[in-house]
Design a protein around this motif. Structure first.
Motif, PDB file in Angstrom:
ATOM      1  N   PRO A 128      50.632  88.277  41.459  1.00 29.61           N
ATOM      2  CA  PRO A 128      51.870  88.067  42.228  1.00 29.61           C
ATOM      3  C   PRO A 128      51.788  86.976  43.299  1.00 29.61           C
ATOM      4  N   PRO A 129      50.657  86.828  44.042  1.00 29.57           N
ATOM      5  CA  PRO A 129      50.632  85.767  45.055  1.00 29.57           C
ATOM      6  C   PRO A 129      50.757  84.357  44.491  1.00 29.57           C
ATOM      7  N   SER A 130      50.481  84.203  43.191  1.00 22.80           N
ATOM      8  CA  SER A 130      50.593  82.875  42.574  1.00 22.80           C
ATOM      9  C   SER A 130      52.027  82.533  42.176  1.00 22.80           C
ATOM     10  N   ILE A 131      52.945  83.493  42.325  1.00 26.61           N
ATOM     11  CA  ILE A 131      54.374  83.336  42.002  1.00 26.61           C
ATOM     12  C   ILE A 131      54.534  82.800  40.575  1.00 26.61           C
ATOM     13  N   PRO A 132      54.122  83.585  39.585  1.00 26.99           N
ATOM     14  CA  PRO A 132      54.038  83.087  38.210  1.00 26.99           C
ATOM     15  C   PRO A 132      55.386  82.983  37.503  1.00 26.99           C
ATOM     16  N   HIS A 133      55.533  81.904  36.755  1.00 21.89           N
ATOM     17  CA  HIS A 133      56.736  81.663  35.963  1.00 21.89           C
ATOM     18  C   HIS A 133      56.371  81.093  34.594  1.00 21.89           C
ATOM     19  N   GLY A 134      57.216  81.382  33.627  1.00 19.10           N
ATOM     20  CA  GLY A 134      57.275  80.624  32.393  1.00 19.10           C
ATOM     21  C   GLY A 134      58.569  79.835  32.436  1.00 19.10           C
ATOM     22  N   PHE A 135      58.721  78.889  31.512  1.00 20.08           N
ATOM     23  CA  PHE A 135      59.990  78.150  31.528  1.00 20.08           C
ATOM     24  C   PHE A 135      60.348  77.593  30.163  1.00 20.08           C
ATOM     25  N   ARG A 136      61.650  77.300  30.048  1.00 20.87           N
ATOM     26  CA  ARG A 136      62.223  76.657  28.874  1.00 20.87           C
ATOM     27  C   ARG A 136      62.628  75.238  29.276  1.00 20.87           C
ATOM     28  N   LEU A 137      62.205  74.268  28.492  1.00 16.68           N
ATOM     29  CA  LEU A 137      62.570  72.872  28.724  1.00 16.68           C
ATOM     30  C   LEU A 137      63.500  72.424  27.606  1.00 16.68           C
ATOM     31  N   LYS A 138      64.694  71.998  27.971  1.00 19.50           N
ATOM     32  CA  LYS A 138      65.661  71.526  26.985  1.00 19.50           C
ATOM     33  C   LYS A 138      65.678  69.999  27.022  1.00 19.50           C
ATOM     34  N   TRP A 139      65.376  69.419  25.874  1.00 13.28           N
ATOM     35  CA  TRP A 139      65.273  67.962  25.771  1.00 13.28           C
ATOM     36  C   TRP A 139      65.974  67.561  24.489  1.00 13.28           C
ATOM     37  N   ASN A 140      67.047  66.785  24.614  1.00 18.06           N
ATOM     38  CA  ASN A 140      67.869  66.434  23.457  1.00 18.06           C
ATOM     39  C   ASN A 140      68.350  67.666  22.700  1.00 18.06           C
ATOM     40  N   ASP A 141      68.770  68.669  23.469  1.00 13.83           N
ATOM     41  CA  ASP A 141      69.368  69.895  22.928  1.00 13.83           C
ATOM     42  C   ASP A 141      68.386  70.757  22.115  1.00 13.83           C
ATOM     43  N   LYS A 142      67.093  70.510  22.254  1.00 11.35           N
ATOM     44  CA  LYS A 142      66.092  71.367  21.627  1.00 11.35           C
ATOM     45  C   LYS A 142      65.177  71.929  22.702  1.00 11.35           C
ATOM     46  N   ILE A 143      64.591  73.088  22.416  1.00 11.91           N
ATOM     47  CA  ILE A 143      63.879  73.851  23.445  1.00 11.91           C
ATOM     48  C   ILE A 143      62.379  73.881  23.169  1.00 11.91           C
ATOM     49  N   LEU A 144      61.620  73.522  24.213  1.00 11.81           N
ATOM     50  CA  LEU A 144      60.175  73.718  24.264  1.00 11.81           C
ATOM     51  C   LEU A 144      59.913  74.782  25.311  1.00 11.81           C
ATOM     52  N   SER A 145      59.212  75.854  24.932  1.00 12.23           N
ATOM     53  CA  SER A 145      58.992  76.981  25.851  1.00 12.23           C
ATOM     54  C   SER A 145      57.508  77.125  26.176  1.00 12.23           C
ATOM     55  N   PHE A 146      57.254  77.610  27.395  1.00 12.05           N
ATOM     56  CA  PHE A 146      55.890  77.779  27.892  1.00 12.05           C
ATOM     57  C   PHE A 146      55.830  79.099  28.641  1.00 12.05           C
ATOM     58  N   SER A 147      54.858  79.936  28.283  1.00 14.29           N
ATOM     59  CA  SER A 147      54.781  81.271  28.883  1.00 14.29           C
ATOM     60  C   SER A 147      54.177  81.273  30.275  1.00 14.29           C
ATOM     61  N   GLY A 148      53.418  80.193  30.642  1.00 10.67           N
ATOM     62  CA  GLY A 148      52.577  80.308  31.820  1.00 10.67           C
ATOM     63  C   GLY A 148      51.519  81.377  31.578  1.00 10.67           C
ATOM     64  N   ASP A 149      50.894  81.833  32.632  1.00 10.99           N
ATOM     65  CA  ASP A 149      49.921  82.940  32.531  1.00 10.99           C
ATOM     66  C   ASP A 149      50.661  84.250  32.757  1.00 10.99           C
ATOM     67  N   THR A 150      50.501  85.195  31.833  1.00 18.65           N
ATOM     68  CA  THR A 150      51.250  86.446  31.950  1.00 18.65           C
ATOM     69  C   THR A 150      50.705  87.511  31.016  1.00 18.65           C
ATOM     70  N   GLU A 151      50.890  88.757  31.394  1.00 15.79           N
ATOM     71  CA  GLU A 151      50.771  89.857  30.447  1.00 15.79           C
ATOM     72  C   GLU A 151      52.132  90.016  29.779  1.00 15.79           C
ATOM     73  N   TRP A 152      52.259  91.032  28.894  1.00 15.99           N
ATOM     74  CA  TRP A 152      53.543  91.184  28.222  1.00 15.99           C
ATOM     75  C   TRP A 152      54.642  91.528  29.231  1.00 15.99           C
ATOM     76  N   THR A 153      55.764  90.838  29.076  1.00 14.02           N
ATOM     77  CA  THR A 153      56.987  91.108  29.817  1.00 14.02           C
ATOM     78  C   THR A 153      58.146  90.701  28.925  1.00 14.02           C
ATOM     79  N   ASP A 154      59.280  91.384  29.069  1.00 11.21           N
ATOM     80  CA  ASP A 154      60.434  91.038  28.238  1.00 11.21           C
ATOM     81  C   ASP A 154      60.974  89.650  28.544  1.00 11.21           C
ATOM     82  N   SER A 155      60.544  89.043  29.635  1.00 13.05           N
ATOM     83  CA  SER A 155      60.913  87.646  29.890  1.00 13.05           C
ATOM     84  C   SER A 155      60.446  86.732  28.760  1.00 13.05           C
ATOM     85  N   LEU A 156      59.377  87.132  28.075  1.00 12.66           N
ATOM     86  CA  LEU A 156      58.879  86.312  26.976  1.00 12.66           C
ATOM     87  C   LEU A 156      59.875  86.251  25.824  1.00 12.66           C
TER      88      LEU A 156
END
Length: 244
Positions: free
Chosen positions: A145-173
């Protein structure tokens, strides 16, 4: 053609001799980084890559193997860049202060370089944000939690590249994967789940919920690296992947 180059896909311990997490994403007109682990500038120099081309850096969380390379890039931009760079750094809440503190810890009294370089800081929120020709939407994930962890979706030319970051299972995935072309997922372990990290077994179990065209695995620890039988492709340093 848009390409992703794996500058590093190792864990915090550089298991297997792999470099810290950082991915270079580029086409002929645009160049940015996903994470910037401590070895990032070293890898770019090994490739003889024109570092000045990189104008955006997207940080998943505040651990050294994911953002510890920023001070080295900043002194490069300040003292060796051939052209003035317009650099934007995106990351979790508290980004600017975290990055300035890191800069001064690594190179005392150099955080003023961010002002001289006119670096733009953007914090993630729950909405899509435009950063140049890329849109990004970040999702909180489950890691230290102190690292404020995030994953993200990058939209480039209307297509998506996704990155989980460091994480255990979460429905955010599930949300991160949705309709993506490529999903880079951390896979620190092979069969055992540990707090803050995913295993290959968990990803296989949850695969039916992950609506993505392709999953590739990153951030493998020693247990995972000792195994051979994986359902998904495993990244290695130096891989170059055509995107679209």
């Amino acid at each position: 053609m848009k390409n992703l180059t794996v500058l590093g896909c190792g864990d915090a311990f550089s298991s297997g001799g792999q470099f810290n997490t950082s991915f270079l994403v580029e086409d002929s007109a645009s160049s940015f980084l996903i994470d910037c682990g401590a070895t990032t500038l070293f890898r770019l120099q090994q490739m003889d890559y024109p570092v000045d081309r990189i104008d955006r850096i997207f940080i998943s969380h505040f651990h050294g193997d994911h953002y510890g390379g920023l001070p080295f890039l900043i002194i490069h931009y300040a003292f060796q860049a051939k052209e003035e760079a317009q650099l934007t750094i995106c990351g979790p809440k508290g980004l600017e202060q975290k990055v300035r503190n890191l800069q001064d810890a690594m190179y005392p009294e150099t955080s003023s370089l961010f002002d001289e370089l006119k670096v733009n800081f953007i914090e993630y929120n729950s909405n899509w944000m435009s950063v140049g020709d890329v849109d990004i939407k970040a999702f909180p994930v489950k890691h230290s939690p102190p690292s404020i962890p995030h994953g993200f979706r990058l939209k480039w030319n209307d297509k998506i590249l996704s990155f989980s970051g460091d994480t255990e299972w979460t429905d955010s995935l599930v949300d991160l994967a949705d309709n993506s072309e490529l999903f880079i997922m951390e896979c620190n372990n092979f069969s055992s789940d540990t707090p803050g990290h995913l295993s290959h077994a968990k990803i296989v179990e949850m695969k039916p919920r992950l609506k993505t065209k392709k999953i590739v695995l990153s951030h493998q620890g020693s247990e995972a690296l000792s195994e051979d039988h994986f359902e998904f492709d495993r990244l290695k340093d130096g891989d170059r992947i055509p995107l679209w």
